[in-house]
Design a protein around this motif. Structure first.
Motif, PDB file in Angstrom:
ATOM      1  N   ALA A   1     -28.271  21.434  98.868  1.00  0.00           N
ATOM      2  CA  ALA A   1     -29.560  20.764  99.011  1.00  0.00           C
ATOM      3  C   ALA A   1     -30.703  21.565  98.398  1.00  0.00           C
ATOM      4  N   ASN A   2     -30.546  22.873  98.339  1.00  0.00           N
ATOM      5  CA  ASN A   2     -31.610  23.722  97.811  1.00  0.00           C
ATOM      6  C   ASN A   2     -31.693  23.718  96.294  1.00  0.00           C
ATOM      7  N   ALA A   3     -30.713  23.107  95.615  1.00  0.00           N
ATOM      8  CA  ALA A   3     -30.592  23.240  94.170  1.00  0.00           C
ATOM      9  C   ALA A   3     -31.610  22.438  93.386  1.00  0.00           C
ATOM     10  N   ALA A   4     -32.158  21.373  93.970  1.00  0.00           N
ATOM     11  CA  ALA A   4     -33.038  20.489  93.208  1.00  0.00           C
ATOM     12  C   ALA A   4     -33.580  19.404  94.124  1.00  0.00           C
ATOM     13  N   THR A   5     -34.486  18.618  93.571  1.00  0.00           N
ATOM     14  CA  THR A   5     -34.865  17.329  94.144  1.00  0.00           C
ATOM     15  C   THR A   5     -34.572  16.283  93.086  1.00  0.00           C
ATOM     16  N   VAL A   6     -33.931  15.182  93.490  1.00  0.00           N
ATOM     17  CA  VAL A   6     -33.524  14.143  92.545  1.00  0.00           C
ATOM     18  C   VAL A   6     -34.064  12.800  93.016  1.00  0.00           C
ATOM     19  N   ILE A   7     -34.900  12.175  92.191  1.00  0.00           N
ATOM     20  CA  ILE A   7     -35.468  10.859  92.489  1.00  0.00           C
ATOM     21  C   ILE A   7     -35.436  10.033  91.211  1.00  0.00           C
ATOM     22  N   ASP A   8     -34.979   8.789  91.336  1.00  0.00           N
ATOM     23  CA  ASP A   8     -34.867   7.901  90.172  1.00  0.00           C
ATOM     24  C   ASP A   8     -34.041   8.533  89.059  1.00  0.00           C
ATOM     25  N   GLY A   9     -33.050   9.323  89.454  1.00  0.00           N
ATOM     26  CA  GLY A   9     -32.162   9.941  88.480  1.00  0.00           C
ATOM     27  C   GLY A   9     -32.767  11.110  87.729  1.00  0.00           C
ATOM     28  N   ARG A  10     -33.986  11.511  88.089  1.00  0.00           N
ATOM     29  CA  ARG A  10     -34.640  12.649  87.433  1.00  0.00           C
ATOM     30  C   ARG A  10     -34.572  13.865  88.330  1.00  0.00           C
TER      31      ARG A  10
ATOM     32  N   PRO B   1     -34.029  36.918  94.811  1.00  0.00           N
ATOM     33  CA  PRO B   1     -33.147  37.127  93.653  1.00  0.00           C
ATOM     34  C   PRO B   1     -31.672  36.940  93.975  1.00  0.00           C
ATOM     35  N   GLN B   2     -31.297  37.084  95.243  1.00  0.00           N
ATOM     36  CA  GLN B   2     -29.884  36.912  95.609  1.00  0.00           C
ATOM     37  C   GLN B   2     -29.378  35.506  95.290  1.00  0.00           C
ATOM     38  N   ARG B   3     -30.285  34.555  95.208  1.00  0.00           N
ATOM     39  CA  ARG B   3     -29.868  33.174  94.962  1.00  0.00           C
ATOM     40  C   ARG B   3     -30.185  32.686  93.552  1.00  0.00           C
ATOM     41  N   SER B   4     -30.804  33.527  92.745  1.00  0.00           N
ATOM     42  CA  SER B   4     -31.251  33.063  91.426  1.00  0.00           C
ATOM     43  C   SER B   4     -30.093  32.645  90.518  1.00  0.00           C
ATOM     44  N   GLY B   5     -28.911  33.199  90.739  1.00  0.00           N
ATOM     45  CA  GLY B   5     -27.762  32.806  89.925  1.00  0.00           C
ATOM     46  C   GLY B   5     -27.317  31.377  90.143  1.00  0.00           C
TER      47      GLY B   5
ATOM     48  N   VAL C   1     -19.093  11.479  96.780  1.00  0.00           N
ATOM     49  CA  VAL C   1     -19.429  12.896  96.844  1.00  0.00           C
ATOM     50  C   VAL C   1     -18.958  13.568  95.563  1.00  0.00           C
ATOM     51  N   ASP C   2     -19.899  14.052  94.773  1.00  0.00           N
ATOM     52  CA  ASP C   2     -19.580  14.848  93.585  1.00  0.00           C
ATOM     53  C   ASP C   2     -19.521  16.308  93.998  1.00  0.00           C
ATOM     54  N   VAL C   3     -18.497  17.002  93.535  1.00  0.00           N
ATOM     55  CA  VAL C   3     -18.288  18.390  93.926  1.00  0.00           C
ATOM     56  C   VAL C   3     -18.603  19.312  92.749  1.00  0.00           C
ATOM     57  N   VAL C   4     -19.524  20.239  92.987  1.00  0.00           N
ATOM     58  CA  VAL C   4     -19.908  21.230  91.987  1.00  0.00           C
ATOM     59  C   VAL C   4     -19.018  22.457  92.167  1.00  0.00           C
ATOM     60  N   PRO C   5     -18.381  22.955  91.094  1.00  0.00           N
ATOM     61  CA  PRO C   5     -17.501  24.118  91.236  1.00  0.00           C
ATOM     62  C   PRO C   5     -18.277  25.347  91.696  1.00  0.00           C
ATOM     63  N   PRO C   6     -17.778  26.051  92.715  1.00  0.00           N
ATOM     64  CA  PRO C   6     -18.454  27.265  93.173  1.00  0.00           C
ATOM     65  C   PRO C   6     -18.254  28.414  92.187  1.00  0.00           C
ATOM     66  N   ARG C   7     -19.145  29.365  92.224  1.00  0.00           N
ATOM     67  CA  ARG C   7     -19.045  30.523  91.347  1.00  0.00           C
ATOM     68  C   ARG C   7     -18.985  31.792  92.190  1.00  0.00           C
ATOM     69  N   PRO C   8     -18.130  32.729  91.818  1.00  0.00           N
ATOM     70  CA  PRO C   8     -18.054  33.993  92.575  1.00  0.00           C
ATOM     71  C   PRO C   8     -19.392  34.710  92.589  1.00  0.00           C
TER      72      PRO C   8
ATOM     73  N   ALA D   1     -26.559  23.481  84.877  1.00  0.00           N
ATOM     74  CA  ALA D   1     -25.480  23.152  83.939  1.00  0.00           C
ATOM     75  C   ALA D   1     -24.736  21.899  84.393  1.00  0.00           C
ATOM     76  N   TRP D   2     -24.502  21.786  85.709  1.00  0.00           N
ATOM     77  CA  TRP D   2     -23.814  20.597  86.215  1.00  0.00           C
ATOM     78  C   TRP D   2     -24.635  19.341  85.948  1.00  0.00           C
ATOM     79  N   PHE D   3     -25.932  19.402  86.225  1.00  0.00           N
ATOM     80  CA  PHE D   3     -26.791  18.244  85.981  1.00  0.00           C
ATOM     81  C   PHE D   3     -26.777  17.859  84.502  1.00  0.00           C
ATOM     82  N   ALA D   4     -26.894  18.835  83.632  1.00  0.00           N
ATOM     83  CA  ALA D   4     -26.908  18.551  82.195  1.00  0.00           C
ATOM     84  C   ALA D   4     -25.596  17.927  81.738  1.00  0.00           C
ATOM     85  N   GLU D   5     -24.488  18.444  82.258  1.00  0.00           N
ATOM     86  CA  GLU D   5     -23.173  17.906  81.882  1.00  0.00           C
ATOM     87  C   GLU D   5     -22.986  16.465  82.345  1.00  0.00           C
ATOM     88  N   HIS D   6     -23.708  16.082  83.381  1.00  0.00           N
ATOM     89  CA  HIS D   6     -23.551  14.733  83.924  1.00  0.00           C
ATOM     90  C   HIS D   6     -24.703  13.812  83.533  1.00  0.00           C
TER      91      HIS D   6
END
Length: 269
Positions: free
Chosen positions: A62-71, A80-84, A46-53, A91-96
């Motif tokens: 689960a809503n953040a993306a779909t990931v298949i074959d590492g893509r 708009p309440q969730r656009s942040g 389990v990788d943990v993504v830091p929460p943001r205020p 950023a987490w995906f790019a860093e990893h």
């Protein structure tokens, strides 16, 4: 997964969310951590993504993306309440080291895109734009089956349907249009069907690794059906997060390196 350190229901973007009702962020964190610990105990990383205020729904990874074959096909939220959450997860995906493609249309990740062994089941009707389905097919090179949701209480596909294993699913028929019900019956004649009571407690918002199925403890009939089908149901309590319209599956985004090519064998109990 992302811990609900800033969890609250301060706005309403689905019928479950009632800002006037109190929420208990410490309890939400305890329930979430028990879910995380159970996944780890079953042998999952389990990788943990830091929460943001200011992003109380960021817990619903689960809503953040779909990931298949590492893509990664990153989310684009309808409200708009969730656009942040979009840049936070990207950023987490790019860093990893994950290659990220941004969605061109509203696409709420695994909330509405559930990969199976042969295809992607894709929901539309309340959140994800149906045009995002073709985008997913192009990005992942898999056929996408469009399913129309018609009940606002089941606003994401993962509230009404769960992929259990390679081409094995469970779902609540009443959440879908008649045409989509017929399509599901054709594709999955042996699917486990949930009744309205189990669907209403988010019994279908479950995490399955092909053997163990983590689902709300109050989904008693589904638990019996899963056990009869040879799965090992594991009860979890996420009642605090349900106040925002989420349960086990909403809390976990699967980072698939590849899709399964063969079905696991289980002996019905």
């Amino acid at each position: 997964m992302c811990p609900p350190e800033h969890f609250e229901v301060s706005y309403s973007i689905n019928p479950w969310m009632e800002p006037d009702k109190p929420t208990d962020a410490p309890l939400a964190l305890v329930q979430w951590d028990r879910l995380r610990a159970r996944l780890v105990s079953l042998g999952h990383r389990v990788d943990v993504v830091p929460p943001r205020p200011g992003l109380p729904d960021m817990v619903f990874a689960a809503n953040a993306a779909t990931v298949i074959d590492g893509r990664v096909l990153a989310a684009r939220y309808r409200h708009p309440q969730r656009s942040g959450e979009e840049p936070a997860y990207q950023a987490w995906f790019a860093e990893h080291g994950y290659p990220v493609r941004q969605a061109g249309f509203v696409n709420e990740g695994e909330g509405d895109m559930l990969p199976t062994g042969a295809r992607i089941l894709a929901g539309t009707g309340f959140r994800t734009d149906h045009r995002a389905h073709a985008e997913a097919a192009d990005h992942f090179g898999l056929p996408v089956v469009t399913l129309h949701l018609v009940d606002p209480y089941f606003y994401h596909l993962d509230t009404a349907l769960a992929v259990l294993d390679h081409e094995e699913i469970m779902y609540y028929p009443g959440a879908f249009s008649p045409d989509s019900q017929a399509l599901l019956r054709e594709l999955y004649p042996d699917a486990i069907l949930a009744d309205e009571a189990d669907a209403a407690v988010f019994g279908l918002n479950a995490i399955s690794d092909g053997e163990h199925v983590l689902l709300p403890q109050s989904a008693v009939h589904l638990t019996e059906s899963l056990r009869a089908a040879g799965f090992t149901p594991i009860a979890v309590d996420l009642s605090e997060l349900l106040k925002a319209g989420g349960a086990a599956k909403c809390c976990a985004l699967e980072l698939r390196e590849s899709l399964p090519s063969t079905e696991r064998r289980r002996e019905p109990s």
